[in-house]
Design a protein around this motif. Structure first.
Motif, PDB file in Angstrom:
ATOM      1  N   LEU A 192     -13.722  29.816  22.318  1.00  0.00           N
ATOM      2  CA  LEU A 192     -14.284  28.847  23.259  1.00  0.00           C
ATOM      3  C   LEU A 192     -15.772  29.065  23.530  1.00  0.00           C
ATOM      4  O   LEU A 192     -16.420  28.202  24.117  1.00  0.00           O
ATOM      5  CB  LEU A 192     -13.485  28.846  24.558  1.00  0.00           C
ATOM      6  CG  LEU A 192     -12.085  28.241  24.429  1.00  0.00           C
ATOM      7  CD1 LEU A 192     -11.289  28.444  25.700  1.00  0.00           C
ATOM      8  CD2 LEU A 192     -12.152  26.762  24.054  1.00  0.00           C
ATOM      9  N   LYS A 193     -16.316  30.173  23.078  1.00  0.00           N
ATOM     10  CA  LYS A 193     -17.750  30.425  23.202  1.00  0.00           C
ATOM     11  C   LYS A 193     -18.535  29.773  22.071  1.00  0.00           C
ATOM     12  O   LYS A 193     -19.748  29.657  22.142  1.00  0.00           O
ATOM     13  CB  LYS A 193     -18.029  31.928  23.208  1.00  0.00           C
ATOM     14  CG  LYS A 193     -17.553  32.610  24.463  1.00  0.00           C
ATOM     15  CD  LYS A 193     -17.810  34.099  24.405  1.00  0.00           C
ATOM     16  CE  LYS A 193     -17.239  34.764  25.639  1.00  0.00           C
ATOM     17  NZ  LYS A 193     -17.334  36.225  25.565  1.00  0.00           N
ATOM     18  N   ARG A 194     -17.838  29.331  21.042  1.00  0.00           N
ATOM     19  CA  ARG A 194     -18.499  28.711  19.895  1.00  0.00           C
ATOM     20  C   ARG A 194     -19.085  27.355  20.268  1.00  0.00           C
ATOM     21  O   ARG A 194     -18.535  26.623  21.091  1.00  0.00           O
ATOM     22  CB  ARG A 194     -17.515  28.528  18.738  1.00  0.00           C
ATOM     23  CG  ARG A 194     -17.084  29.823  18.104  1.00  0.00           C
ATOM     24  CD  ARG A 194     -16.211  29.525  16.918  1.00  0.00           C
ATOM     25  NE  ARG A 194     -15.883  30.754  16.215  1.00  0.00           N
ATOM     26  CZ  ARG A 194     -15.157  30.793  15.122  1.00  0.00           C
ATOM     27  NH1 ARG A 194     -14.689  29.670  14.589  1.00  0.00           N
ATOM     28  NH2 ARG A 194     -14.894  31.934  14.541  1.00  0.00           N
ATOM     29  N   GLU A 195     -20.164  27.028  19.621  1.00  0.00           N
ATOM     30  CA  GLU A 195     -20.864  25.764  19.851  1.00  0.00           C
ATOM     31  C   GLU A 195     -19.941  24.566  19.653  1.00  0.00           C
ATOM     32  O   GLU A 195     -19.993  23.597  20.413  1.00  0.00           O
ATOM     33  CB  GLU A 195     -22.075  25.676  18.906  1.00  0.00           C
ATOM     34  CG  GLU A 195     -22.904  24.424  19.077  1.00  0.00           C
ATOM     35  CD  GLU A 195     -23.622  24.323  20.413  1.00  0.00           C
ATOM     36  OE1 GLU A 195     -23.920  23.192  20.821  1.00  0.00           O
ATOM     37  OE2 GLU A 195     -23.877  25.368  21.052  1.00  0.00           O
ATOM     38  N   GLU A 196     -19.090  24.614  18.645  1.00  0.00           N
ATOM     39  CA  GLU A 196     -18.217  23.471  18.344  1.00  0.00           C
ATOM     40  C   GLU A 196     -17.226  23.169  19.467  1.00  0.00           C
ATOM     41  O   GLU A 196     -16.694  22.063  19.548  1.00  0.00           O
ATOM     42  CB  GLU A 196     -17.464  23.705  17.032  1.00  0.00           C
ATOM     43  CG  GLU A 196     -16.467  24.857  17.096  1.00  0.00           C
ATOM     44  CD  GLU A 196     -15.878  25.204  15.744  1.00  0.00           C
ATOM     45  OE1 GLU A 196     -15.060  24.415  15.223  1.00  0.00           O
ATOM     46  OE2 GLU A 196     -16.248  26.264  15.216  1.00  0.00           O
ATOM     47  N   PHE A 197     -16.994  24.132  20.360  1.00  0.00           N
ATOM     48  CA  PHE A 197     -16.044  23.932  21.447  1.00  0.00           C
ATOM     49  C   PHE A 197     -16.726  23.914  22.818  1.00  0.00           C
ATOM     50  O   PHE A 197     -16.069  24.060  23.843  1.00  0.00           O
ATOM     51  CB  PHE A 197     -14.958  25.009  21.415  1.00  0.00           C
ATOM     52  CG  PHE A 197     -14.135  25.001  20.158  1.00  0.00           C
ATOM     53  CD1 PHE A 197     -13.463  23.859  19.742  1.00  0.00           C
ATOM     54  CD2 PHE A 197     -14.028  26.143  19.378  1.00  0.00           C
ATOM     55  CE1 PHE A 197     -12.710  23.847  18.578  1.00  0.00           C
ATOM     56  CE2 PHE A 197     -13.278  26.144  18.212  1.00  0.00           C
ATOM     57  CZ  PHE A 197     -12.611  24.997  17.808  1.00  0.00           C
ATOM     58  N   LYS A 198     -18.039  23.701  22.841  1.00  0.00           N
ATOM     59  CA  LYS A 198     -18.772  23.763  24.112  1.00  0.00           C
ATOM     60  C   LYS A 198     -18.328  22.692  25.105  1.00  0.00           C
ATOM     61  O   LYS A 198     -18.380  22.910  26.306  1.00  0.00           O
ATOM     62  CB  LYS A 198     -20.273  23.685  23.878  1.00  0.00           C
ATOM     63  CG  LYS A 198     -20.769  22.346  23.369  1.00  0.00           C
ATOM     64  CD  LYS A 198     -22.269  22.331  23.199  1.00  0.00           C
ATOM     65  CE  LYS A 198     -22.658  21.063  22.477  1.00  0.00           C
ATOM     66  NZ  LYS A 198     -23.477  20.172  23.140  1.00  0.00           N
ATOM     67  N   ASP A 199     -17.866  21.551  24.616  1.00  0.00           N
ATOM     68  CA  ASP A 199     -17.474  20.462  25.507  1.00  0.00           C
ATOM     69  C   ASP A 199     -15.976  20.444  25.831  1.00  0.00           C
ATOM     70  O   ASP A 199     -15.507  19.540  26.513  1.00  0.00           O
ATOM     71  CB  ASP A 199     -17.878  19.114  24.886  1.00  0.00           C
ATOM     72  CG  ASP A 199     -19.385  18.969  24.781  1.00  0.00           C
ATOM     73  OD1 ASP A 199     -20.104  19.509  25.648  1.00  0.00           O
ATOM     74  OD2 ASP A 199     -19.845  18.312  23.826  1.00  0.00           O
ATOM     75  N   VAL A 200     -15.252  21.425  25.352  1.00  0.00           N
ATOM     76  CA  VAL A 200     -13.815  21.501  25.610  1.00  0.00           C
ATOM     77  C   VAL A 200     -13.588  21.957  27.050  1.00  0.00           C
ATOM     78  O   VAL A 200     -14.257  22.865  27.543  1.00  0.00           O
ATOM     79  CB  VAL A 200     -13.150  22.488  24.619  1.00  0.00           C
ATOM     80  CG1 VAL A 200     -11.721  22.800  25.023  1.00  0.00           C
ATOM     81  CG2 VAL A 200     -13.194  21.927  23.209  1.00  0.00           C
ATOM     82  N   CYS A 201     -12.653  21.299  27.730  1.00  0.00           N
ATOM     83  CA  CYS A 201     -12.308  21.682  29.105  1.00  0.00           C
ATOM     84  C   CYS A 201     -11.781  23.113  29.116  1.00  0.00           C
ATOM     85  O   CYS A 201     -10.946  23.489  28.298  1.00  0.00           O
ATOM     86  CB  CYS A 201     -11.251  20.732  29.664  1.00  0.00           C
ATOM     87  SG  CYS A 201     -10.739  21.165  31.342  1.00  0.00           S
ATOM     88  N   LYS A 202     -12.271  23.895  30.060  1.00  0.00           N
ATOM     89  CA  LYS A 202     -11.866  25.292  30.159  1.00  0.00           C
ATOM     90  C   LYS A 202     -11.274  25.601  31.530  1.00  0.00           C
ATOM     91  O   LYS A 202     -11.331  26.733  31.991  1.00  0.00           O
ATOM     92  CB  LYS A 202     -13.057  26.200  29.856  1.00  0.00           C
ATOM     93  CG  LYS A 202     -13.576  26.029  28.427  1.00  0.00           C
ATOM     94  CD  LYS A 202     -14.908  26.712  28.231  1.00  0.00           C
ATOM     95  CE  LYS A 202     -15.477  26.466  26.867  1.00  0.00           C
ATOM     96  NZ  LYS A 202     -16.019  25.119  26.663  1.00  0.00           N
ATOM     97  N   ASP A 203     -10.693  24.568  32.172  1.00  0.00           N
ATOM     98  CA  ASP A 203     -10.057  24.856  33.451  1.00  0.00           C
ATOM     99  C   ASP A 203      -8.750  25.611  33.192  1.00  0.00           C
ATOM    100  O   ASP A 203      -8.278  25.720  32.059  1.00  0.00           O
ATOM    101  CB  ASP A 203      -9.878  23.596  34.305  1.00  0.00           C
ATOM    102  CG  ASP A 203      -8.766  22.658  33.835  1.00  0.00           C
ATOM    103  OD1 ASP A 203      -8.043  22.985  32.872  1.00  0.00           O
ATOM    104  OD2 ASP A 203      -8.626  21.590  34.437  1.00  0.00           O
ATOM    105  N   GLU A 204      -8.192  26.147  34.248  1.00  0.00           N
ATOM    106  CA  GLU A 204      -7.013  27.011  34.108  1.00  0.00           C
ATOM    107  C   GLU A 204      -5.843  26.323  33.425  1.00  0.00           C
ATOM    108  O   GLU A 204      -5.176  26.901  32.571  1.00  0.00           O
ATOM    109  CB  GLU A 204      -6.594  27.532  35.486  1.00  0.00           C
ATOM    110  CG  GLU A 204      -5.504  28.572  35.404  1.00  0.00           C
ATOM    111  CD  GLU A 204      -5.210  29.191  36.751  1.00  0.00           C
ATOM    112  OE1 GLU A 204      -4.242  28.730  37.403  1.00  0.00           O
ATOM    113  OE2 GLU A 204      -5.936  30.121  37.149  1.00  0.00           O
ATOM    114  N   GLU A 205      -5.599  25.073  33.790  1.00  0.00           N
ATOM    115  CA  GLU A 205      -4.457  24.367  33.204  1.00  0.00           C
ATOM    116  C   GLU A 205      -4.636  24.161  31.702  1.00  0.00           C
ATOM    117  O   GLU A 205      -3.700  24.358  30.921  1.00  0.00           O
ATOM    118  CB  GLU A 205      -4.235  23.029  33.907  1.00  0.00           C
ATOM    119  CG  GLU A 205      -2.902  22.413  33.540  1.00  0.00           C
ATOM    120  CD  GLU A 205      -2.499  21.266  34.440  1.00  0.00           C
ATOM    121  OE1 GLU A 205      -1.641  20.485  34.001  1.00  0.00           O
ATOM    122  OE2 GLU A 205      -3.032  21.136  35.553  1.00  0.00           O
TER     123      GLU A 205
END
Length: 103
Positions: free
Chosen positions: A30-43
């Motif tokens: 999730l630290k990768r640039e390709e996943f920068k816009d992915v939601c990282k909330d707990e759920e």
């Protein structure tokens, strides 16, 4: 016959190494640039981890010796590739179906 308290004690001593590996891999991915816009909330994080864990074999250990053996197995190339592939897929599937997307 085991009593309820004995079962609880046994349960607390069991550790699924796959959980640790998946969560560590998920954090790195999730630290990768390709996943920068992915939601990282707990759920969403729990959904990603659950998706991956349901597709990988559990590796339970109860002793430090067992943990060392399992950790050395996780370093095997094929296992690493499998975890990476499944976690990547989990991120993509969950991000395409975010729980709060329709709110």
């Amino acid at each position: 016959m085991l009593k309820s308290e004995e079962l609880k004690n046994l349960k607390t001593r069991l550790n699924n190494i796959t959980e640790e590996v998946v969560l560590e891999t998920l954090a790195k991915m999730l630290k990768r640039e390709e996943f920068k816009d992915v939601c990282k909330d707990e759920e969403c994080l729990l959904d990603m981890a659950s998706y991956a864990l349901n597709r990988l074999p559990a590796k339970y250990v109860a002793t430090s010796k067992g943990k060392v053996i399992s950790k050395s197995e996780e370093l095997e190339q094929q296992h690493s590739v499998d975890v990476l592939s499944v976690v990547t897929r989990a991120i993509k599937v969950v991000s395409e179906n975010e729980h709060h997307q329709n709110k």
